[in-house]
Design an enzyme around this catalytic site. Structure first.
Site, mmCIF file in Angstrom:
data_model
loop_
_atom_site.group_PDB
_atom_site.id
_atom_site.type_symbol
_atom_site.label_atom_id
_atom_site.label_comp_id
_atom_site.label_asym_id
_atom_site.label_seq_id
_atom_site.Cartn_x
_atom_site.Cartn_y
_atom_site.Cartn_z
ATOM 1 N N ASP A 40 32.029 46.708 41.158
ATOM 2 C CA ASP A 40 31.106 45.342 41.223
ATOM 3 C C ASP A 40 29.923 45.246 41.494
ATOM 4 O OD1 ASP A 40 30.984 42.353 42.722
ATOM 5 O OD2 ASP A 40 30.096 43.241 44.451
ATOM 6 N N ASN A 88 40.297 36.250 41.102
ATOM 7 C CA ASN A 88 39.763 36.490 39.815
ATOM 8 C C ASN A 88 39.756 35.258 39.077
ATOM 9 O OD1 ASN A 88 38.478 40.232 39.087
ATOM 10 N ND2 ASN A 88 37.680 38.443 40.274
#
Length: 266
Positions: A40, A88
């Site tokens: 991330d 996503n």
């Protein structure tokens, strides 16, 4: 084993991959068998640099290769990386298109290097919605590296922990419907064998870069007893040394798996 440095000539490198002299420290105990990583911070890193989010993903590949090499050096047997989640797809169409194409490029450019390092590549994820060309490249990487034994790298693309459990339940329901399995006979082992990578061991060490402290639907079943390490470093700045510090932290934990020891203080 110390993997040789490698950068594809078309890669957008932001730091030199000079690994000379980088060796893991002497750990206090056995290396975790399975490490799972949420990579991330690519977008935030790019924003801080005044660059488009896609540049963060590009330079994040260097970090991923560095960490893979560091895991090989440390003797990690299984490494799982969260490359694209089922959530996503909610991102902008432009970013989704970039990530799909980019995952293909990564597989094309680096599968030979991973093969040279003795890394076996596996894919964990769902077929629905995932580009056929990406599936083709994932399967090609699996075929190329299937005999490797140094480390298994699970590329988690179009992966979601809840969906993995749902898909496992559907497989078991089909077995029950066909009369091959009784509902009362279902155990944890049946569920584990129905997951995307049936022979994947449970996660010992779960790492997330970027400072957020949540699992984000990654390896929910496999991480039931994982030790969690949340690192503030944004992924493009993450290195194998961050990985080694996380492993050292792992050894400082007392893993009891629900048990307890009666040891009152004197």
């Amino acid at each position: 084993m110390t993997p040789k440095p490698y950068t594809h000539p078309d890669a957008v490198a932001y730091r030199p991959l000079d690994w000379t002299g980088l060796t893991p420290p002497r750990f206090a105990g056995p290396v975790p068998r399975h490490v799972a990583i949420v990579m991330d911070g690519n977008g935030r890193w790019a924003n801080e640099q005044g660059r488009p989010r896609t540049d963060g993903h590009r330079v994040g590949v260097d970090a991923m290769l560095d960490v893979i090499a560091g895991a090989v050096q440390a003797g990690v047997g299984h490494l799982s990386v969260y490359a694209f989640s089922t959530e996503n797809w909610k991102r902008s169409p432009a970013e989704v298109r970039f990530l799909m194409g980019f995952n293909r490029q990564v597989l094309h450019r680096h599968r030979d290097q991973l093969n040279e390092w003795g890394v076996r590549v596996r894919w964990a994820g769902r077929r629905p919605k995932l580009w056929g060309s990406v599936i083709k490249d994932l399967e090609a990487a699996e075929r190329l590296t299937r005999e490797n034994t140094t480390m298994t790298l699970s590329m988690c693309i179009n992966y979601g922990g809840r969906w993995e459990v749902v898909d496992a339940m559907r497989r078991l329901a089909s077995e029950v419907e066909a009369g091959r399995l009784k509902p009362s006979a279902i155990t944890e082992r049946h569920i584990s064998r129905s997951l995307y990578v049936p022979d994947m061991p449970d996660v010992d060490l779960f790492i997330r870069s970027g400072g957020e402290q949540r699992t984000s639907n990654f390896m929910l079943w496999e991480s039931a007893y994982a030790e969690m390490v949340f690192d503030e470093t944004l992924w493009p700045d993450f290195t194998r040394e961050n990985l080694w510090r996380a492993i050292a932290s792992y050894h400082a934990r007392d893993r009891r798996y629900g048990g307890a020891t009666d040891a009152p203080k004197a």
